[in-house]
Design a protein around this motif. Sequence first.
Motif: not given
Length: 357
Positions: A304-312, A323-338
């Motif tokens: 259904d989807w074609l996923l990549c990184t924002e860098k791509d 036309p076809g599967p929906r392309p999108a990038a996954v935006r990633i945030s850094m969540e810190l623990v400690g």
Amino acid sequence: MASAGWGVWHRELIAGRMGGVRAALWRALLTTIEKPYAWAVRRRNARYDRGRASCFSAAAPVISVGNLTLGGVGKTPMVALLAQWCRAQGLRPVIISRGYRGRGGLNDEALELERRLPGIVHLQQADRAAAARDAVALHGADVLLLDDGFQHRRLRRDLDIVLLDGLDPFGHDRLFPRGTLREPVESLARAQVIVLTRADAVSPDTRAHIHRRAMAASPSALWLEGVHAPQALVGIAGELSDPGEASGRRVMVFCGIGNPDGFRHTVESLGCVVAGLKVFDDHHAYSAAEVRRLAEQAAAAGADWLLCTEKDLVKIDPRWWPPGPRPAAVRISMELVGPLDAWHRRLAAAVQSRSAQ
């Protein structure tokens, strides 16, 4: 699925996933090349450690984000986190990087940061001391964020942050080209903050082992753990949507980054069904024909989807998508623990260090 690029081949070889006599001979050759590389790295570090090589001191505090190994460990999300923290403190940060494999001025990482951090200047220049001068003189920077700066010792820094990838923190314990270490693990002694990224991808026992080894090299460093958290899905026109929209969907994944396994883990955390993974070399320059083939393969896999990184995604012309599967990038945030209070104190001390002099 994987392309036949050198980087993909090299990762498979040094990880021991390639067998046979030919692979063994290649590893023996890389071991031979590793020795002069290790000698050169240790000699260069010794020159700086003993004061025989000079450092440039910028007119603004410098916070460096770097790593020990080749490939992606989450530097871009960490730089974004720091830039946002600086803006929240009323500061004017400027990002400085080398600009590896840039085309037409900015490389893929800079294009991603430009989209995520509108209004924040990013200077890409091989001479990062010169870039630091320009950042202050031309752009009024009052804090400099040095991206991928751990090995760039010519620019003096006020805080050294080193990221270790939970999936491969110590580069197979071999220096390049036999492994992926840029310099020996004992170089962590220079770090004031060590962040274990993708900490959620490994077991508590593994995290504890990495922690013990890192602290043995740098006992006074602040230890934090980071999670690559999906923040949004970015469409081909830059539109943002909730990452939960991909949950339960069948997706095809592709990426040209240093750690494709890490990105796959992030995508799977969305609750997707990964129908296939297409891996390209780090900083791969896509063509219209490759994009068309990716869409065809995704459709054939029932995705259904074609996923990549924002860098791509930033390197692909929106007009290339059929036309076809929906392309999108996954935006990633850094969540810190400690100990986040200690983390904020170290950041505050770093940005105030020059004004106290």
